[in-house]
Design a protein around this motif. Sequence first.
Motif, PDB file in Angstrom:
ATOM      1  N   ASP A   1      36.363  10.561 -33.849  1.00 28.20           N
ATOM      2  CA  ASP A   1      35.377  11.561 -33.441  1.00 28.20           C
ATOM      3  C   ASP A   1      35.248  11.603 -31.921  1.00 28.20           C
ATOM      4  OD1 ASP A   1      33.295  13.494 -33.867  1.00 28.20           O
ATOM      5  OD2 ASP A   1      31.820  11.925 -33.498  1.00 28.20           O
ATOM      6  N   VAL A   2      35.121  10.432 -31.304  1.00 28.94           N
ATOM      7  CA  VAL A   2      35.012  10.373 -29.843  1.00 28.94           C
ATOM      8  C   VAL A   2      36.288  10.908 -29.199  1.00 28.94           C
ATOM      9  CG1 VAL A   2      34.749   8.849 -27.850  1.00 28.94           C
ATOM     10  CG2 VAL A   2      33.390   8.440 -29.907  1.00 28.94           C
TER      11      VAL A   2
ATOM     12  N   LEU B   1      30.101  19.138 -24.426  1.00 31.71           N
ATOM     13  CA  LEU B   1      29.357  18.037 -23.831  1.00 31.71           C
ATOM     14  C   LEU B   1      28.347  17.467 -24.813  1.00 31.71           C
ATOM     15  CD1 LEU B   1      28.646  16.326 -21.347  1.00 31.71           C
ATOM     16  CD2 LEU B   1      27.083  18.153 -20.649  1.00 31.71           C
ATOM     17  N   PHE B   2      27.610  18.343 -25.492  1.00 32.86           N
ATOM     18  CA  PHE B   2      26.614  17.876 -26.451  1.00 32.86           C
ATOM     19  C   PHE B   2      27.258  17.147 -27.630  1.00 32.86           C
ATOM     20  CE2 PHE B   2      23.634  21.261 -24.742  1.00 32.86           C
ATOM     21  CZ  PHE B   2      22.825  20.337 -24.102  1.00 32.86           C
ATOM     22  N   HIS B   3      28.413  17.616 -28.075  1.00 35.58           N
ATOM     23  CA  HIS B   3      29.088  16.935 -29.184  1.00 35.58           C
ATOM     24  C   HIS B   3      29.591  15.550 -28.751  1.00 35.58           C
ATOM     25  CE1 HIS B   3      28.777  19.987 -32.215  1.00 35.58           C
ATOM     26  NE2 HIS B   3      29.281  20.904 -31.416  1.00 35.58           N
ATOM     27  N   LEU B   4      30.010  15.426 -27.493  1.00 39.05           N
ATOM     28  CA  LEU B   4      30.411  14.121 -26.982  1.00 39.05           C
ATOM     29  C   LEU B   4      29.210  13.176 -26.946  1.00 39.05           C
ATOM     30  CD1 LEU B   4      32.742  12.448 -25.810  1.00 39.05           C
ATOM     31  CD2 LEU B   4      32.134  13.329 -23.553  1.00 39.05           C
ATOM     32  N   ILE B   5      28.077  13.672 -26.469  1.00 37.64           N
ATOM     33  CA  ILE B   5      26.849  12.875 -26.446  1.00 37.64           C
ATOM     34  C   ILE B   5      26.445  12.486 -27.861  1.00 37.64           C
ATOM     35  CG2 ILE B   5      24.386  12.917 -25.875  1.00 37.64           C
ATOM     36  CD1 ILE B   5      25.159  14.956 -23.647  1.00 37.64           C
TER      37      ILE B   5
ATOM     38  N   GLY C   1      25.566   8.616 -30.448  1.00 39.20           N
ATOM     39  CA  GLY C   1      24.394   8.270 -31.239  1.00 39.20           C
ATOM     40  C   GLY C   1      23.143   8.097 -30.409  1.00 39.20           C
ATOM     41  N   LEU C   2      23.087   8.743 -29.258  1.00 41.06           N
ATOM     42  CA  LEU C   2      21.961   8.566 -28.343  1.00 41.06           C
ATOM     43  C   LEU C   2      20.769   9.461 -28.671  1.00 41.06           C
ATOM     44  CD1 LEU C   2      23.877   8.249 -24.969  1.00 41.06           C
ATOM     45  CD2 LEU C   2      22.764   6.440 -26.240  1.00 41.06           C
ATOM     46  N   LEU C   3      20.996  10.522 -29.441  1.00 39.89           N
ATOM     47  CA  LEU C   3      19.920  11.437 -29.784  1.00 39.89           C
ATOM     48  C   LEU C   3      19.731  11.498 -31.290  1.00 39.89           C
ATOM     49  CD1 LEU C   3      20.654  14.456 -27.389  1.00 39.89           C
ATOM     50  CD2 LEU C   3      19.252  12.443 -26.959  1.00 39.89           C
ATOM     51  N   THR C   4      18.498  11.645 -31.709  1.00 40.62           N
ATOM     52  CA  THR C   4      18.232  11.845 -33.126  1.00 40.62           C
ATOM     53  C   THR C   4      18.701  13.241 -33.522  1.00 40.62           C
ATOM     54  OG1 THR C   4      16.043  12.821 -32.790  1.00 40.62           O
ATOM     55  CG2 THR C   4      16.177  10.398 -32.911  1.00 40.62           C
TER      56      THR C   4
ATOM     57  N   TRP D   1      40.293   1.558 -30.191  1.00 36.57           N
ATOM     58  CA  TRP D   1      38.962   2.044 -30.578  1.00 36.57           C
ATOM     59  C   TRP D   1      38.403   2.800 -29.384  1.00 36.57           C
ATOM     60  CZ3 TRP D   1      41.025  -2.632 -31.569  1.00 36.57           C
ATOM     61  CH2 TRP D   1      41.039  -3.087 -32.893  1.00 36.57           C
ATOM     62  N   LEU D   2      37.624   3.821 -29.640  1.00 41.75           N
ATOM     63  CA  LEU D   2      36.947   4.567 -28.572  1.00 41.75           C
ATOM     64  C   LEU D   2      35.454   4.596 -28.849  1.00 41.75           C
ATOM     65  CD1 LEU D   2      39.277   7.635 -27.916  1.00 41.75           C
ATOM     66  CD2 LEU D   2      38.390   6.116 -26.140  1.00 41.75           C
ATOM     67  N   ARG D   3      34.666   4.406 -27.795  1.00 47.51           N
ATOM     68  CA  ARG D   3      33.217   4.530 -27.903  1.00 47.51           C
ATOM     69  C   ARG D   3      32.696   5.290 -26.685  1.00 47.51           C
ATOM     70  NH1 ARG D   3      34.502   3.118 -32.254  1.00 47.51           N
ATOM     71  NH2 ARG D   3      33.650   1.416 -33.545  1.00 47.51           N
ATOM     72  N   HIS D   4      31.632   6.057 -26.917  1.00 49.79           N
ATOM     73  CA  HIS D   4      30.989   6.785 -25.821  1.00 49.79           C
ATOM     74  C   HIS D   4      29.567   6.263 -25.684  1.00 49.79           C
ATOM     75  CE1 HIS D   4      30.472  10.015 -22.960  1.00 49.79           C
ATOM     76  NE2 HIS D   4      29.311  10.293 -23.515  1.00 49.79           N
ATOM     77  N   TYR D   5      29.132   5.993 -24.437  1.00 46.87           N
ATOM     78  CA  TYR D   5      27.836   5.375 -24.200  1.00 46.87           C
ATOM     79  C   TYR D   5      26.924   6.204 -23.311  1.00 46.87           C
ATOM     80  CZ  TYR D   5      30.433   1.316 -25.891  1.00 46.87           C
ATOM     81  OH  TYR D   5      31.203   0.462 -26.636  1.00 46.87           O
ATOM     82  N   GLY D   6      27.382   7.345 -22.844  1.00 42.90           N
ATOM     83  CA  GLY D   6      26.635   8.063 -21.829  1.00 42.90           C
ATOM     84  C   GLY D   6      25.820   9.218 -22.341  1.00 42.90           C
ATOM     85  N   THR D   7      24.888   9.653 -21.478  1.00 39.83           N
ATOM     86  CA  THR D   7      24.048  10.800 -21.802  1.00 39.83           C
ATOM     87  C   THR D   7      24.616  12.096 -21.244  1.00 39.83           C
ATOM     88  OG1 THR D   7      22.702  10.362 -19.841  1.00 39.83           O
ATOM     89  CG2 THR D   7      21.955   9.398 -21.923  1.00 39.83           C
TER      90      THR D   7
END
Length: 381
Positions: free
Chosen positions: A25-26, A42-46, A50-53, A359-365
């Motif tokens: 996904d990332v 951008l919003f789909h990357l955020i 998992g930073l937003l409900t 593995w890929l992870r995204h941590y930013g806003t």
Amino acid sequence: MMDFYGVTKHISKLYSRLQDDLSRDVWENRVLFDIHPTADRLFHLIQSAGLLTPEEMAVQLRWRDGVAEILEQGGKLVLYGAGIRGGLIARCLLNEKVKIAGFCDRNYKEFTNGLLNLPVFSPDDLLARREEYYVIITSAAFRGEIVQFLRENNFPEDHILPYFSDYFAEHGRSAAEQYFEFPELFPKGTAFVDGGCFDGQDSSHFARWCGGEYTKIFAFEPDSVNFERCKENLAGLSNVEVIHAGLGERSTTETFLSYGQVHSRFASPKKESHIVDETLFGASAEEIQLVALDDLAEQEKIGFIKMDIEGAEWGALHGAEKTILRDKPLLAICVYHIPGDTLAIMDYLAELVPEYRFWLRHYGTLNSETVLYASVKENSI
């Protein structure tokens, strides 16, 4: 003519090395954003971070209808904050053909030529046209201060739009995991390389994360201000060497823009970045030392390499080629600074060490803080 059939097959092989659904996904969101950065991408990357409900994300995804209604009624859209975040958000909106009246910034005098062919004006100019201007506040750090300023000066409450930063500054729950997602993949009793150690926090976190079961920490920081901060913060840590240098493909010197914070970087980037250069003022240029990791790590078994070095990751990995071939360490490499790094770095590492899994992870806003992990070990999770 490029062989797109061959390219597609090659990328498909890289994609198959990703080890879980979240990584895939990332990967998809990251690659699409790099190809053509837009607000929705951008919003789909955020969202993949998992930073937003779901409720918070639903508000953000309504930006298009909200902005369209304002423009149709004669309102004008202004981005409050002409910094890095403001420039990135402006690019995304412009790529979606959204009309932007300009930027508002208290440092407007620094932007004599505007930004992205748009004017940068003062807060007083914004207030003078408060009835027609609607603002998206792009600054996360100063959002509260800006909102208070606008309210105290009777800026209409419904002209302060909730998009892009309403929730983002409040969410940092994944930041502590960044670079340290998979403890079971670290071969304890080996050395850690902290490429771009900034204030030393990552090295300190690593020591706790592995229970102190490491032989040595090599902490690299070329920014003079950050280097002194690292030495002070890491003074109580055992077996750590703080090195006033950057990691590169070879040992040399290069001009470096020192900001004394996270955005310090090379003065002449080798590839195009999403960063809007005009937003970065107040730096001091200095000649810094670059070293190849292969020249320093001959006597240590390296078990983990982390790199967050503002777009210099590609060269630094080549400068660590012998070390990577010899020790096959766990890697945590930032792939968000330069569009295309995700594919290029995955491809390089896959050829260098065919056993590597990814593995890929995204941590930013925003679009920042995408990390590629590579390991030859299976992940038990």
